[in-house]
Design an enzyme around this catalytic site. Structure first.
Site: not given
Length: 335
Positions: A282, A285
């Protein structure tokens, strides 16, 4: 019908075995197309709730017991707000969708406070160092996560048919909120991703020759299009090295690359790259969104690429712009 026991023991009514409560929970979750991970989490919380009350059947309990359980999680367990909310969602599903009991609004629950945290973002030099410490498909997955903004499972569940090389476009199917969206395919990954798809094609043809070759299809697509599960387009881009038996259906299939294996590779790469920040899929991201903002892209465009329902979620990345501490010149640096 289902038993009033926690799980695991079937009672027999006539010649038909009755489902346990947790079996009925699983059946309802699958009927409503919840993800497997949500199913695992909900069943775990319901089991924990039952055991916390000496295996009493949930029908014999109610709002008071739910409030007490959730409050104990926050006060004694010191869990995060997200963890407590997940437990609450699991119990509401149990009472509303399985037992058909409407609980009154639980005002007395002590809610865990959700702290305001800024996302961890890697600098561009750290991204380069991290990717240089990876190789093979772990490098390709990490590059896609950073280059497209996909979530880890969205990337690993990517199907061959959803990669459009001509338009340098990727369709993310059934993302968070069960929504589809488009994201960019980095031109620098066209050749590596093409080689990965060729590897998947070879494995698929071998599976077909061995009498296998089917892949899992969402919802009722397998019944609607019986031949689709054996078509190359539905195969995973990141096909697993071995075939495994599906725990739900019992069918032997080739699934996708393991998220746990990728996470281990990423952790090792972070250490080799000498990065002291915590790094997860993540974080890549977060870095994608932050670096696009730094490059001047519109926040609405980034919202669409990330698949955020509300632009307010995307606005957390504006901390990288020239605001706050980064936009202030320290008096120590004045001429």
């Amino acid at each position: 019908m289902y038993t009033r026991k926690d799980a695991g023991v079937n009672e027999v009514q006539g010649d038909r075995p009755r489902r346990t409560l947790l079996q009925e929970v699983r059946r309802r979750l699958r009927l409503k197309h919840y993800s497997r991970r949500t199913e695992q989490a909900y069943v775990g919380w319901i089991r924990r709730f039952i055991r916390a009350h000496n295996r009493r059947h949930p029908r014999d309990m109610g709002a008071a017991e739910v409030e007490r359980f959730l409050t104990a999680l926050a006060v004694e367990g010191n869990v995060s707000a997200g963890t407590q909310n997940q437990a609450l969602s699991a119990l509401l599903f149990l009472y509303r969708d399985v037992l058909d009991i409407q609980l009154p609004w639980m005002d007395n629950v002590v809610r865990a406070k959700r702290p305001k945290r800024l996302p961890v973002v890697l600098a561009r030099a750290e991204i380069r160092a991290l990717l240089a410490a990876l190789d093979g498909r772990s490098w390709l997955v990490a590059s896609l996560l950073y280059g497209t903004g996909m979530r880890l499972m969205e990337c690993l569940r990517l199907r061959i048919k959803d990669v459009d090389f001509a338009r340098t476009d990727i369709i993310v199917r059934a993302g968070k909120g069960n929504k589809d969206r488009h994201t960019v395919l980095p031109r620098s990954l066209v050749d590596p991703l093409g080689r990965e798809i060729e590897r998947a094609r070879i494995l698929h043809e071998k599976d077909l020759a061995d009498g296998f070759g089917s892949v899992w299809l969402p919802h009722a697509l397998a019944r609607k299009y019986p031949a689709a599960e054996r078509e190359l387009g539905w195969a995973y881009v990141f096909a697993a090295a071995k075939r495994l038996r599906d725990p739900h259906s019992g069918v032997v299939r080739r699934h996708h690359y393991s998220d746990a294996a990728f996470s281990r590779a990423l952790k090792s790469a972070r250490k080799r790259a000498g990065i002291v920040k915590p790094v997860s899929a993540h974080v890549l991201r977060h870095s994608f969104a932050t670096h696009l903002l730094e490059a001047g892209y519109d926040i609405r465009t980034i919202q669409e690429l990330l698949g955020h329902k509300d632009v307010a979620t995307t606005q957390i990345y504006t901390h990288v712009l020239n605001r706050g501490g980064r936009g202030v010149r320290s008096p120590l640096d004045r001429d």
